[in-house]
Motif scaffolding. Structure first.
Motif, PDB file in Angstrom:
ATOM      1  N   LEU A 165       0.816  -1.225   0.000  1.00 23.43           N
ATOM      2  CA  LEU A 165       0.000   0.000   0.000  1.00 23.43           C
ATOM      3  C   LEU A 165       0.846   1.269   0.000  1.00 23.43           C
TER       4      LEU A 165
ATOM      5  N   PHE B 263      -2.253   8.770   4.807  1.00 33.38           N
ATOM      6  CA  PHE B 263      -3.014   8.620   3.577  1.00 33.38           C
ATOM      7  C   PHE B 263      -3.501   9.987   3.127  1.00 33.38           C
TER       8      PHE B 263
ATOM      9  N   ASN C 243      -6.487  -0.544   3.691  1.00 31.08           N
ATOM     10  CA  ASN C 243      -5.898   0.759   4.008  1.00 31.08           C
ATOM     11  C   ASN C 243      -6.480   1.322   5.301  1.00 31.08           C
TER      12      ASN C 243
END
Length: 153
Positions: free
Chosen positions: A33, A117, A93
């Motif tokens: 990720l 993020f 995530n």
């Protein structure tokens, strides 16, 4: 054969931990990720994980539908595999973000770092939040947890 956690295997948390409870599983997903890692050698180098353990965990992630295996061949080399997150894998995530947020607040370390993020189009940092159906943000301290039936998406 994997162990099942406790007598309450009907619990979504227990089911998730049956698959992801090993630290290597989430660290592999984190690397995919956050760093965009797809190749075995890159996972091995980034994580310092033994090759047999990495191979086992990647196989499990593929079998469980969190990653897909694709073949590639560099010029003059043998065919190798790379691993890409599926939509189910990318949906982790929120788990990685939750662990990162908790770790920054409750287990800070001098010189440490953790994933953040951002909104792809703007670069704006996004944070996790509990939100009611009408969009009102709720502090985690105000929450009460209960058991509810699973609802298929």
């Amino acid at each position: 054969m994997r162990k099942h956690l406790g007598p309450d295997s009907a619990c979504s948390v227990a089911r998730s931990l049956d698959l992801l409870g090993d630290k290597w599983m989430l660290l592999i997903v984190r690397e995919a990720l956050v760093s965009g890692t797809t190749r075995f050698s890159d996972f091995k180098e980034a994580l310092g994980i033994a090759p047999n353990i990495l191979a086992n965990r990647l196989d499990t992630l593929v079998e469980e539908g969190l990653m897909e295996r694709h073949s590639y061949r560099e010029r003059g080399a043998r065919e190798r595999s790379e691993y890409a997150l599926t939509e189910a894998g990318k949906a982790l995530n929120v788990v990685i973000a939750g662990l990162a947020t908790w770790g920054r607040a409750k287990r800070p370390r001098e010189g440490g770092n953790s994933p953040a993020f951002t909104v792809g189009a703007t670069g704006e940092i996004a944070e996790l939040a509990f939100v009611t159906a009408d969009g009102r943000r709720v502090s985690p301290e105000c929450l009460v947890s209960t058991r509810v039936p699973d609802v298929p998406e």
